[in-house]
Design a protein around this motif. Structure first.
Motif, PDB file in Angstrom:
ATOM      1  N   HIS A  27       0.855  -1.188   0.000  1.00 43.67           N
ATOM      2  CA  HIS A  27       0.000   0.000   0.000  1.00 43.67           C
ATOM      3  C   HIS A  27       0.890   1.237   0.000  1.00 43.67           C
ATOM      4  O   HIS A  27       2.039   1.190   0.445  1.00 43.67           O
ATOM      5  CB  HIS A  27      -0.886   0.018   1.250  1.00 43.67           C
ATOM      6  N   THR A  28       0.343   2.352  -0.468  1.00 46.09           N
ATOM      7  CA  THR A  28       1.050   3.628  -0.411  1.00 46.09           C
ATOM      8  C   THR A  28       0.124   4.678   0.190  1.00 46.09           C
ATOM      9  O   THR A  28      -1.105   4.538   0.161  1.00 46.09           O
ATOM     10  CB  THR A  28       1.509   4.102  -1.809  1.00 46.09           C
ATOM     11  N   LEU A  29       0.717   5.731   0.697  1.00 48.58           N
ATOM     12  CA  LEU A  29      -0.028   6.880   1.176  1.00 48.58           C
ATOM     13  C   LEU A  29       0.809   8.115   0.893  1.00 48.58           C
ATOM     14  O   LEU A  29       2.009   8.145   1.198  1.00 48.58           O
ATOM     15  CB  LEU A  29      -0.343   6.748   2.670  1.00 48.58           C
ATOM     16  N   GLU A  30       0.165   9.103   0.286  1.00 48.38           N
ATOM     17  CA  GLU A  30       0.829  10.358  -0.058  1.00 48.38           C
ATOM     18  C   GLU A  30      -0.051  11.518   0.376  1.00 48.38           C
ATOM     19  O   GLU A  30      -1.211  11.334   0.729  1.00 48.38           O
ATOM     20  CB  GLU A  30       1.040  10.455  -1.574  1.00 48.38           C
ATOM     21  N   LEU A  31       0.491  12.716   0.312  1.00 53.25           N
ATOM     22  CA  LEU A  31      -0.290  13.911   0.610  1.00 53.25           C
ATOM     23  C   LEU A  31      -1.465  14.030  -0.359  1.00 53.25           C
ATOM     24  O   LEU A  31      -1.450  13.447  -1.453  1.00 53.25           O
ATOM     25  CB  LEU A  31       0.585  15.161   0.483  1.00 53.25           C
ATOM     26  N   PRO A  32      -2.493  14.816   0.005  1.00 46.97           N
ATOM     27  CA  PRO A  32      -3.594  15.069  -0.931  1.00 46.97           C
ATOM     28  C   PRO A  32      -3.074  15.774  -2.197  1.00 46.97           C
ATOM     29  O   PRO A  32      -2.048  16.455  -2.148  1.00 46.97           O
ATOM     30  CB  PRO A  32      -4.516  16.014  -0.156  1.00 46.97           C
ATOM     31  N   TRP A  33      -3.793  15.612  -3.293  1.00 45.16           N
ATOM     32  CA  TRP A  33      -3.445  16.354  -4.508  1.00 45.16           C
ATOM     33  C   TRP A  33      -3.836  17.810  -4.292  1.00 45.16           C
ATOM     34  O   TRP A  33      -5.006  18.126  -4.052  1.00 45.16           O
ATOM     35  CB  TRP A  33      -4.134  15.787  -5.740  1.00 45.16           C
ATOM     36  N   ARG A  34      -2.853  18.697  -4.353  1.00 43.52           N
ATOM     37  CA  ARG A  34      -3.071  20.132  -4.187  1.00 43.52           C
ATOM     38  C   ARG A  34      -2.255  20.873  -5.234  1.00 43.52           C
ATOM     39  O   ARG A  34      -1.439  21.733  -4.932  1.00 43.52           O
ATOM     40  CB  ARG A  34      -2.703  20.560  -2.773  1.00 43.52           C
ATOM     41  N   ASP A  35      -2.492  20.506  -6.495  1.00 41.53           N
ATOM     42  CA  ASP A  35      -1.867  21.176  -7.643  1.00 41.53           C
ATOM     43  C   ASP A  35      -0.339  21.229  -7.580  1.00 41.53           C
ATOM     44  O   ASP A  35       0.262  22.220  -7.982  1.00 41.53           O
ATOM     45  CB  ASP A  35      -2.441  22.581  -7.828  1.00 41.53           C
ATOM     46  N   ASN A  36       0.271  20.164  -7.059  1.00 45.82           N
ATOM     47  CA  ASN A  36       1.718  20.012  -7.020  1.00 45.82           C
ATOM     48  C   ASN A  36       2.417  21.072  -6.154  1.00 45.82           C
ATOM     49  O   ASN A  36       3.592  21.359  -6.352  1.00 45.82           O
ATOM     50  CB  ASN A  36       2.313  20.012  -8.441  1.00 45.82           C
ATOM     51  N   LEU A  37       1.717  21.641  -5.178  1.00 43.23           N
ATOM     52  CA  LEU A  37       2.344  22.625  -4.299  1.00 43.23           C
ATOM     53  C   LEU A  37       3.435  21.946  -3.464  1.00 43.23           C
ATOM     54  O   LEU A  37       3.178  20.949  -2.795  1.00 43.23           O
ATOM     55  CB  LEU A  37       1.309  23.244  -3.358  1.00 43.23           C
ATOM     56  N   PRO A  38       4.666  22.469  -3.487  1.00 48.57           N
ATOM     57  CA  PRO A  38       5.749  21.865  -2.708  1.00 48.57           C
ATOM     58  C   PRO A  38       5.378  21.767  -1.226  1.00 48.57           C
ATOM     59  O   PRO A  38       4.804  22.701  -0.652  1.00 48.57           O
ATOM     60  CB  PRO A  38       6.922  22.821  -2.924  1.00 48.57           C
ATOM     61  N   ASN A  39       5.694  20.631  -0.626  1.00 46.98           N
ATOM     62  CA  ASN A  39       5.478  20.342   0.796  1.00 46.98           C
ATOM     63  C   ASN A  39       4.008  20.210   1.197  1.00 46.98           C
ATOM     64  O   ASN A  39       3.716  19.976   2.360  1.00 46.98           O
ATOM     65  CB  ASN A  39       6.156  21.379   1.691  1.00 46.98           C
ATOM     66  N   LEU A  40       3.063  20.377   0.254  1.00 47.97           N
ATOM     67  CA  LEU A  40       1.640  20.312   0.568  1.00 47.97           C
ATOM     68  C   LEU A  40       0.870  19.330  -0.297  1.00 47.97           C
ATOM     69  O   LEU A  40      -0.267  19.004   0.008  1.00 47.97           O
ATOM     70  CB  LEU A  40       0.999  21.704   0.415  1.00 47.97           C
ATOM     71  N   SER A  41       1.473  18.871  -1.395  1.00 53.35           N
ATOM     72  CA  SER A  41       0.777  18.042  -2.376  1.00 53.35           C
ATOM     73  C   SER A  41       1.587  16.809  -2.726  1.00 53.35           C
ATOM     74  O   SER A  41       2.822  16.823  -2.665  1.00 53.35           O
ATOM     75  CB  SER A  41       0.560  18.859  -3.653  1.00 53.35           C
ATOM     76  N   CYS A  42       0.860  15.751  -3.135  1.00 53.73           N
ATOM     77  CA  CYS A  42       1.549  14.640  -3.776  1.00 53.73           C
ATOM     78  C   CYS A  42       2.058  15.136  -5.135  1.00 53.73           C
ATOM     79  O   CYS A  42       1.651  16.195  -5.612  1.00 53.73           O
ATOM     80  CB  CYS A  42       0.629  13.426  -3.914  1.00 53.73           C
ATOM     81  N   ILE A  43       2.937  14.390  -5.729  1.00 58.01           N
ATOM     82  CA  ILE A  43       3.503  14.788  -7.021  1.00 58.01           C
ATOM     83  C   ILE A  43       2.530  14.425  -8.143  1.00 58.01           C
ATOM     84  O   ILE A  43       1.643  13.596  -7.964  1.00 58.01           O
ATOM     85  CB  ILE A  43       4.887  14.155  -7.245  1.00 58.01           C
ATOM     86  N   PRO A  44       2.692  15.032  -9.323  1.00 54.57           N
ATOM     87  CA  PRO A  44       1.811  14.694 -10.438  1.00 54.57           C
ATOM     88  C   PRO A  44       1.977  13.246 -10.886  1.00 54.57           C
ATOM     89  O   PRO A  44       3.065  12.671 -10.771  1.00 54.57           O
ATOM     90  CB  PRO A  44       2.269  15.633 -11.559  1.00 54.57           C
ATOM     91  N   ALA A  45       0.904  12.661 -11.378  1.00 53.90           N
ATOM     92  CA  ALA A  45       0.989  11.349 -12.015  1.00 53.90           C
ATOM     93  C   ALA A  45       1.967  11.467 -13.177  1.00 53.90           C
ATOM     94  O   ALA A  45       2.102  12.529 -13.797  1.00 53.90           O
ATOM     95  CB  ALA A  45      -0.387  10.905 -12.498  1.00 53.90           C
ATOM     96  N   GLY A  46       2.660  10.378 -13.459  1.00 51.07           N
ATOM     97  CA  GLY A  46       3.622  10.396 -14.554  1.00 51.07           C
ATOM     98  C   GLY A  46       4.634   9.284 -14.400  1.00 51.07           C
ATOM     99  O   GLY A  46       4.528   8.439 -13.507  1.00 51.07           O
TER     100      GLY A  46
END
Length: 147
Positions: A27-46
Motif C-alpha cells: 500500500h502507499t499513502l501520499e499527501l492530498p493532490w493540491r496542484d503540485n504545491l511543494p510540501n503540501l501536495s503529492c507529485i503529479p501522475a507520470g
C-alpha cells in the motif's frame, strides 16, 4: 525494473494507493493532490526515474532511500516509512512533505487515515530493487475513470 503505483482517490486525509513490482504488492499513502504545491501536495501522475541516495539524516531508520527524480517544480521526493499524509493546513497529521509512504497495512490511527508496517515494507522494497535504478509509473484512478 518498473514500479507501478495506482492511486485510488485523494482527500484531506491523503492519497492512498497500491504499489506493484512484479508479484510484490504494498500500500502507499501520499499527501492530498493540491496542484503540485511543494510540501503540501503529492507529485503529479507520470513516469519518473528512481535511484538510491544517501539522505542528510535517517528517515524511518534508513539513511539510504530511493529518490524520485525529475518531478516538475519539486525536489527531494523519497519513498520512506511513516504513518500519516494528511493536509497539515487543515490540522491533520503528516509524516511527509510530498514523499511516498510504503506499507503493508492501512487503517485509521488517531482518527486519521494511516499506513502501517512501513519499515518492513521499505526493507522489502529495497531488497527487491537491490540498489539498482528503477522507473516508477504513477497513475490516478480518478483520472482513468473519465477516459
Amino acid at each position: 525494473m518498473t514500479i507501478e503505483l495506482l492511486r485510488h482517490t485523494t482527500d484531506e486525509q491523503g492519497t492512498p494507493g497500491n504499489m506493484f513490482i512484479g508479484p510484490w504488492f504494498a500500500h502507499t499513502l501520499e499527501l492530498p493532490w493540491r496542484d503540485n504545491l511543494p510540501n503540501l501536495s503529492c507529485i503529479p501522475a507520470g513516469d519518473y526515474s528512481m535511484r538510491l541516495v544517501k539522505t542528510r539524516k535517517p528517515i524511518g531508520g534508513r539513511s539510504h532511500l530511493y529518490l524520485i527524480e525529475d518531478v516538475p517544480q519539486r525536489s527531494s521526493i523519497l519513498a520512506h516509512a511513516g504513518t500519516w499524509a494528511g493536509n497539515k493546513e487543515k490540522g491533520l497529521k503528516t509524516s511527509v512533505l510530498g514523499c511516498v509512504l510504503i506499507g503493508y497495512r492501512t487503517g485509521v490511527h488517531q482518527n486519521q487515515r494511516a499506513i502501517f508496517d512501513t519499515r518492513r515494507a521499505i526493507g522489502d522494497f529495497h531488497n527487491i530493487l537491490a540498489g539498482q535504478p528503477a522507473r516508477i509509473s504513477i497513475r490516478n484512478a480518478w483520472e482513468q475513470e473519465n477516459v
